[in-house]
Motif scaffolding. Sequence first.
Motif, PDB file in Angstrom:
ATOM      1  N   SER A  71       0.661  -1.107   0.002  1.00  0.00           N
ATOM      2  CA  SER A  71      -0.089  -0.029  -0.042  1.00  0.00           C
ATOM      3  C   SER A  71       0.959   1.125  -0.142  1.00  0.00           C
ATOM      4  O   SER A  71       2.157   1.223   0.161  1.00  0.00           O
ATOM      5  N   ARG A  72       0.264   2.512  -0.176  1.00  0.00           N
ATOM      6  CA  ARG A  72       0.918   3.568   0.016  1.00  0.00           C
ATOM      7  C   ARG A  72       0.235   4.820   0.488  1.00  0.00           C
ATOM      8  O   ARG A  72      -0.907   4.627   0.275  1.00  0.00           O
ATOM      9  N   ASP A  73       0.663   5.759   0.933  1.00  0.00           N
ATOM     10  CA  ASP A  73       0.017   6.948   1.812  1.00  0.00           C
ATOM     11  C   ASP A  73       0.804   7.934   0.871  1.00  0.00           C
ATOM     12  O   ASP A  73       1.988   8.455   1.655  1.00  0.00           O
ATOM     13  N   ASN A  74       0.578   8.661  -0.083  1.00  0.00           N
ATOM     14  CA  ASN A  74       1.095   9.776  -0.718  1.00  0.00           C
ATOM     15  C   ASN A  74       1.086  10.929   0.437  1.00  0.00           C
ATOM     16  O   ASN A  74       2.218  11.663   0.123  1.00  0.00           O
ATOM     17  N   ALA A  75       0.150  11.309   1.147  1.00  0.00           N
ATOM     18  CA  ALA A  75       0.269  12.418   1.922  1.00  0.00           C
ATOM     19  C   ALA A  75       1.422  12.201   3.248  1.00  0.00           C
ATOM     20  O   ALA A  75       2.075  13.098   3.536  1.00  0.00           O
ATOM     21  N   LYS A  76       2.006  10.847   3.457  1.00  0.00           N
ATOM     22  CA  LYS A  76       3.014  10.642   4.286  1.00  0.00           C
ATOM     23  C   LYS A  76       4.349  10.287   3.431  1.00  0.00           C
ATOM     24  O   LYS A  76       5.355  10.055   4.008  1.00  0.00           O
ATOM     25  N   ASN A  77       4.137  10.315   2.332  1.00  0.00           N
ATOM     26  CA  ASN A  77       5.381  10.043   1.238  1.00  0.00           C
ATOM     27  C   ASN A  77       5.894   8.651   1.917  1.00  0.00           C
ATOM     28  O   ASN A  77       7.200   8.571   1.707  1.00  0.00           O
ATOM     29  N   THR A  78       5.030   7.889   2.000  1.00  0.00           N
ATOM     30  CA  THR A  78       5.567   6.397   2.585  1.00  0.00           C
ATOM     31  C   THR A  78       4.809   5.407   1.750  1.00  0.00           C
ATOM     32  O   THR A  78       3.422   5.247   1.644  1.00  0.00           O
ATOM     33  N   ALA A  79       5.361   4.264   1.619  1.00  0.00           N
ATOM     34  CA  ALA A  79       5.038   2.894   1.112  1.00  0.00           C
ATOM     35  C   ALA A  79       5.166   1.980   2.270  1.00  0.00           C
ATOM     36  O   ALA A  79       5.695   1.957   2.978  1.00  0.00           O
ATOM     37  N   TYR A  80       4.242   0.974   2.147  1.00  0.00           N
ATOM     38  CA  TYR A  80       4.168  -0.263   3.533  1.00  0.00           C
ATOM     39  C   TYR A  80       4.165  -1.532   2.502  1.00  0.00           C
ATOM     40  O   TYR A  80       3.785  -1.617   1.604  1.00  0.00           O
ATOM     41  N   LEU A  81       4.538  -2.321   3.464  1.00  0.00           N
ATOM     42  CA  LEU A  81       4.357  -3.876   2.911  1.00  0.00           C
ATOM     43  C   LEU A  81       4.075  -4.693   4.171  1.00  0.00           C
ATOM     44  O   LEU A  81       4.487  -4.875   5.116  1.00  0.00           O
ATOM     45  N   GLN A  82       2.528  -4.900   4.433  1.00  0.00           N
ATOM     46  CA  GLN A  82       1.839  -5.841   5.498  1.00  0.00           C
ATOM     47  C   GLN A  82       2.200  -7.253   5.245  1.00  0.00           C
ATOM     48  O   GLN A  82       1.874  -7.834   4.148  1.00  0.00           O
ATOM     49  N   MET A  83       3.032  -7.861   6.128  1.00  0.00           N
ATOM     50  CA  MET A  83       3.488  -9.290   5.908  1.00  0.00           C
ATOM     51  C   MET A  83       2.711 -10.181   6.953  1.00  0.00           C
ATOM     52  O   MET A  83       2.902 -10.007   8.131  1.00  0.00           O
ATOM     53  N   ASN A  84       1.978 -11.000   6.679  1.00  0.00           N
ATOM     54  CA  ASN A  84       1.056 -11.896   7.494  1.00  0.00           C
ATOM     55  C   ASN A  84       1.427 -13.224   7.097  1.00  0.00           C
ATOM     56  O   ASN A  84       2.026 -13.677   6.072  1.00  0.00           O
ATOM     57  N   SER A  85       1.077 -14.291   8.183  1.00  0.00           N
ATOM     58  CA  SER A  85       1.411 -15.717   7.842  1.00  0.00           C
ATOM     59  C   SER A  85       3.092 -15.847   7.466  1.00  0.00           C
ATOM     60  O   SER A  85       3.130 -16.775   6.604  1.00  0.00           O
ATOM     61  N   LEU A  86       3.984 -15.166   8.053  1.00  0.00           N
ATOM     62  CA  LEU A  86       5.328 -15.307   7.808  1.00  0.00           C
ATOM     63  C   LEU A  86       5.833 -16.703   7.906  1.00  0.00           C
ATOM     64  O   LEU A  86       5.435 -17.593   8.805  1.00  0.00           O
ATOM     65  N   LYS A  87       6.684 -17.081   6.902  1.00  0.00           N
ATOM     66  CA  LYS A  87       7.172 -18.395   6.696  1.00  0.00           C
ATOM     67  C   LYS A  87       8.810 -18.129   6.842  1.00  0.00           C
ATOM     68  O   LYS A  87       9.389 -17.261   6.548  1.00  0.00           O
ATOM     69  N   PRO A  88       9.559 -19.159   7.207  1.00  0.00           N
ATOM     70  CA  PRO A  88      10.878 -19.087   7.397  1.00  0.00           C
ATOM     71  C   PRO A  88      11.490 -18.831   6.179  1.00  0.00           C
ATOM     72  O   PRO A  88      12.645 -17.868   5.947  1.00  0.00           O
ATOM     73  N   GLU A  89      10.950 -19.156   4.905  1.00  0.00           N
ATOM     74  CA  GLU A  89      11.276 -18.872   3.679  1.00  0.00           C
ATOM     75  C   GLU A  89      11.244 -17.542   3.331  1.00  0.00           C
ATOM     76  O   GLU A  89      12.026 -17.049   2.355  1.00  0.00           O
ATOM     77  N   ASP A  90      10.678 -16.608   4.027  1.00  0.00           N
ATOM     78  CA  ASP A  90      10.434 -15.129   3.876  1.00  0.00           C
ATOM     79  C   ASP A  90      11.629 -14.544   4.480  1.00  0.00           C
ATOM     80  O   ASP A  90      11.756 -13.189   4.484  1.00  0.00           O
ATOM     81  N   THR A  91      12.600 -15.058   5.334  1.00  0.00           N
ATOM     82  CA  THR A  91      13.755 -14.413   5.806  1.00  0.00           C
ATOM     83  C   THR A  91      14.550 -13.969   4.752  1.00  0.00           C
ATOM     84  O   THR A  91      14.861 -14.551   3.764  1.00  0.00           O
ATOM     85  N   ALA A  92      15.085 -12.627   4.854  1.00  0.00           N
ATOM     86  CA  ALA A  92      15.565 -11.858   3.839  1.00  0.00           C
ATOM     87  C   ALA A  92      15.710 -10.417   4.215  1.00  0.00           C
ATOM     88  O   ALA A  92      15.349  -9.993   5.203  1.00  0.00           O
ATOM     89  N   VAL A  93      16.792  -9.747   3.507  1.00  0.00           N
ATOM     90  CA  VAL A  93      17.002  -8.322   3.569  1.00  0.00           C
ATOM     91  C   VAL A  93      15.868  -7.831   2.488  1.00  0.00           C
ATOM     92  O   VAL A  93      15.817  -8.360   1.514  1.00  0.00           O
ATOM     93  N   TYR A  94      15.020  -7.056   3.010  1.00  0.00           N
ATOM     94  CA  TYR A  94      13.780  -6.480   2.308  1.00  0.00           C
ATOM     95  C   TYR A  94      14.253  -4.824   1.660  1.00  0.00           C
ATOM     96  O   TYR A  94      14.507  -4.069   2.935  1.00  0.00           O
TER      97      TYR A  94
END
Length: 123
Positions: A71-94
């Motif tokens: 998602s993005r919030d242009n008023a805050k000049n910020t983007a987001y990544l909501q991550m649910n149900s995380l798995k060990p395979e998701d381990t990384a530098v984002y």
Amino acid sequence: QVQLVESGGGLVQPGGSLRLSCAASGFTLDDYAIGWFRQAPGKEREGVSCISGSNGTTYYATSVKGRFTISRDNAKNTAYLQMNSLKPEDTAVYYCATARDYCGSNLYKYRVWGRGTQVTVSS
């Protein structure tokens, strides 16, 4: 002074959730597509998700679809990544990055990159 700064990473147990933020400074995100990428040890950097700058269309890698939301919030000049149900395979530098009129997985199309935030999914 054009910068992207990621935050929100950390250690989480499998099945847990994290929300990553990507704050822009020195420019506005409004006209840019925003991509999230990740790189695990010993692996190439891969695209995770992208949201277009024109109409907000979202894209997800098959491995995260249904679990992650961009998602993005242009008023805050910020983007987001909501991550649910995380798995060990998701381990990384984002990483977050911006591109003009592009929301694909070619890393060279993205002109500004953050330094990344570590996400570790482990018991």
